[in-house]
Design a protein around this motif. Structure first.
Motif, short mmCIF file in Angstrom:
data_model
loop_
_atom_site.label_atom_id
_atom_site.label_comp_id
_atom_site.label_asym_id
_atom_site.label_seq_id
_atom_site.Cartn_x
_atom_site.Cartn_y
_atom_site.Cartn_z
N TYR A 179 -1.74 -1.15 -15.37
CA TYR A 179 -1.53 0.17 -14.79
C TYR A 179 -1.32 0.09 -13.28
CZ TYR A 179 -6.53 0.39 -13.35
OH TYR A 179 -7.76 0.17 -12.78
N GLU A 180 -0.63 1.10 -12.77
CA GLU A 180 -0.32 1.21 -11.35
C GLU A 180 -0.59 2.64 -10.88
OE1 GLU A 180 3.78 0.28 -11.06
OE2 GLU A 180 3.55 -1.83 -11.62
N GLN A 181 -0.88 2.78 -9.59
CA GLN A 181 -0.97 4.10 -8.98
C GLN A 181 -0.17 4.08 -7.68
OE1 GLN A 181 -4.65 3.14 -9.58
NE2 GLN A 181 -5.15 4.55 -11.22
N SER A 182 0.44 5.21 -7.36
CA SER A 182 1.23 5.29 -6.14
C SER A 182 1.09 6.69 -5.53
CB SER A 182 2.70 4.99 -6.42
OG SER A 182 3.24 5.92 -7.33
N ALA A 183 1.34 6.77 -4.22
CA ALA A 183 1.29 8.05 -3.52
C ALA A 183 2.18 7.98 -2.29
CB ALA A 183 -0.14 8.38 -3.09
N THR A 184 2.68 9.13 -1.87
CA THR A 184 3.46 9.24 -0.64
C THR A 184 2.55 9.78 0.46
OG1 THR A 184 5.49 9.67 -1.87
CG2 THR A 184 5.47 10.29 0.45
N VAL A 185 2.56 9.13 1.62
CA VAL A 185 1.74 9.56 2.75
C VAL A 185 2.67 9.91 3.90
CG1 VAL A 185 -0.08 8.95 4.37
CG2 VAL A 185 -0.16 8.09 2.02
N THR A 186 2.54 11.14 4.41
CA THR A 186 3.38 11.62 5.50
C THR A 186 2.51 11.95 6.71
OG1 THR A 186 4.88 12.60 3.87
CG2 THR A 186 5.16 13.28 6.17
N SER A 187 2.91 11.44 7.88
CA SER A 187 2.15 11.71 9.10
C SER A 187 2.57 13.05 9.70
CB SER A 187 2.39 10.59 10.12
OG SER A 187 3.71 10.69 10.64
N ALA A 188 1.85 13.48 10.73
CA ALA A 188 2.16 14.75 11.38
C ALA A 188 3.55 14.74 12.00
CB ALA A 188 1.10 15.05 12.44
N SER A 189 4.04 13.56 12.38
CA SER A 189 5.37 13.46 13.00
C SER A 189 6.49 13.36 11.97
CB SER A 189 5.42 12.23 13.91
OG SER A 189 5.27 11.04 13.15
N GLY A 190 6.12 13.31 10.69
CA GLY A 190 7.13 13.22 9.64
C GLY A 190 7.41 11.82 9.15
N ALA A 191 6.71 10.83 9.69
CA ALA A 191 6.89 9.45 9.23
C ALA A 191 6.30 9.31 7.82
CB ALA A 191 6.21 8.48 10.18
N VAL A 192 6.96 8.51 6.99
CA VAL A 192 6.60 8.43 5.58
C VAL A 192 6.26 7.00 5.18
CG1 VAL A 192 7.44 8.80 3.22
CG2 VAL A 192 8.07 10.40 5.03
N ALA A 193 5.23 6.85 4.34
CA ALA A 193 4.88 5.55 3.76
C ALA A 193 4.56 5.76 2.29
CB ALA A 193 3.68 4.94 4.48
N THR A 194 4.81 4.76 1.49
CA THR A 194 4.46 4.79 0.08
C THR A 194 3.37 3.76 -0.18
OG1 THR A 194 6.67 5.48 -0.59
CG2 THR A 194 5.27 4.51 -2.29
N ALA A 195 2.27 4.21 -0.73
CA ALA A 195 1.18 3.30 -1.08
C ALA A 195 1.22 3.05 -2.58
CB ALA A 195 -0.16 3.91 -0.69
N THR A 196 1.15 1.80 -2.98
CA THR A 196 1.18 1.45 -4.40
C THR A 196 0.11 0.42 -4.70
OG1 THR A 196 3.57 1.84 -4.52
CG2 THR A 196 2.59 0.54 -6.28
N LYS A 197 -0.61 0.64 -5.79
CA LYS A 197 -1.57 -0.36 -6.25
C LYS A 197 -1.18 -0.80 -7.65
CE LYS A 197 -6.26 -1.46 -7.56
NZ LYS A 197 -7.56 -0.97 -8.03
N SER A 198 -0.95 -2.10 -7.80
CA SER A 198 -0.66 -2.68 -9.10
C SER A 198 -1.89 -3.45 -9.56
CB SER A 198 0.55 -3.62 -9.03
OG SER A 198 0.73 -4.29 -10.26
N ASN A 199 -2.34 -3.17 -10.77
CA ASN A 199 -3.56 -3.80 -11.26
C ASN A 199 -3.31 -5.05 -12.10
OD1 ASN A 199 -6.06 -1.91 -10.59
ND2 ASN A 199 -4.27 -0.63 -10.97
N GLY A 200 -2.06 -5.52 -12.09
CA GLY A 200 -1.76 -6.79 -12.74
C GLY A 200 -1.83 -6.74 -14.26
N TRP A 201 -1.63 -7.90 -14.87
CA TRP A 201 -1.59 -8.00 -16.33
C TRP A 201 -2.78 -8.79 -16.86
CZ3 TRP A 201 1.90 -5.50 -19.44
CH2 TRP A 201 2.97 -4.88 -18.78
N SER A 202 -3.89 -8.76 -16.14
CA SER A 202 -5.07 -9.50 -16.59
C SER A 202 -6.13 -8.57 -17.18
CB SER A 202 -5.67 -10.30 -15.43
OG SER A 202 -6.03 -9.44 -14.37
N ASN A 203 -5.84 -7.26 -17.25
CA ASN A 203 -6.80 -6.31 -17.81
C ASN A 203 -6.76 -6.35 -19.33
OD1 ASN A 203 -7.43 -4.87 -15.17
ND2 ASN A 203 -5.23 -4.56 -15.30
#
Length: 205
Positions: A179-203
């Protein structure tokens, strides 16, 4: 009377060659700037069962395999977005679950559990791992997200619990899940980053 000088064709061509160039301006979205990379930390609980009283509750498949995806306080489930600024905006929070279930499998929300996460639906994407076909199911977070510090943690009141439709067999073709989770993070100035967590295939279930 004085005649006007003739302008030669060559002079016209030379004049065109020296015309001022057209400048086309472009605007790009600035990259998100932070003291550390925006990151997601999480733990989600997965289970499967073939009988009542096992790890899937409520179980309803009369001896056939059934899968559960959930966030349980008893299993220390959580989801946190770290390295934010107090003015950050978090959107598009999404979960992607790759499961060894048969085609046509659906999920339903367990009664009296939070509706903040949408019911996982098949995206139509598949991948093969160790000879087994895994199908992607996606879910999105629809409740408000308010950032007040350098991190945001999903309230336990919005923990989810979903169970699958019944499988045709008494087991799953693999005990692995991803499983994976992701989110978009936007700063007050409008700059954008995408955060992603991959939990691999060992679960494993």
């Amino acid at each position: 009377m004085t005649n006007n000088p003739q302008i030669s064709r060559r002079s016209l061509i030379q004049g065109a060659a020296w015309a001022a160039p057209v400048i086309i301006a472009s605007v790009t979205t600035p990259a998100y700037s932070a003291s550390a990379t925006v990151a997601i930390a999480s733990s989600t609980y997965f289970a499967w069962a073939v009988a009542s009283g096992q790890t899937v509750t409520p179980y309803s498949c009369a001896g056939k395999a059934q899968v559960q995806i959930s966030q349980l306080s008893t299993q220390n489930s959580y989801l946190t977005v770290n390295n934010l600024k107090s003015t950050s905006k978090v959107t598009n929070l999404k979960g992607s679950y790759w499961l060894p279930v048969q085609s046509g499998t659906t999920f339903t929300r367990v009664a009296n559990t939070s509706t903040c996460w949408s019911v996982p639906v098949a995206s139509g994407k598949t991948t093969t791992y160790n000879g087994v076909v895994f199908r992607e199911y996606t879910s999105t977070y629809t409740c408000p997200i308010t950032v007040s510090g350098t991190s945001w943690t999903q309230p336990t009141s919005s923990n989810f619990k979903f169970v699958s439709s019944c499988q045709t067999g008494t087991t799953l073709p693999s005990r692995i899940y991803h499983y994976e989770q992701s989110a978009t993070v936007t700063s007050a100035s409008g700059a954008v980053a995408t955060a992603t967590k991959s939990n691999g295939w060992s679960n494993t279930f």
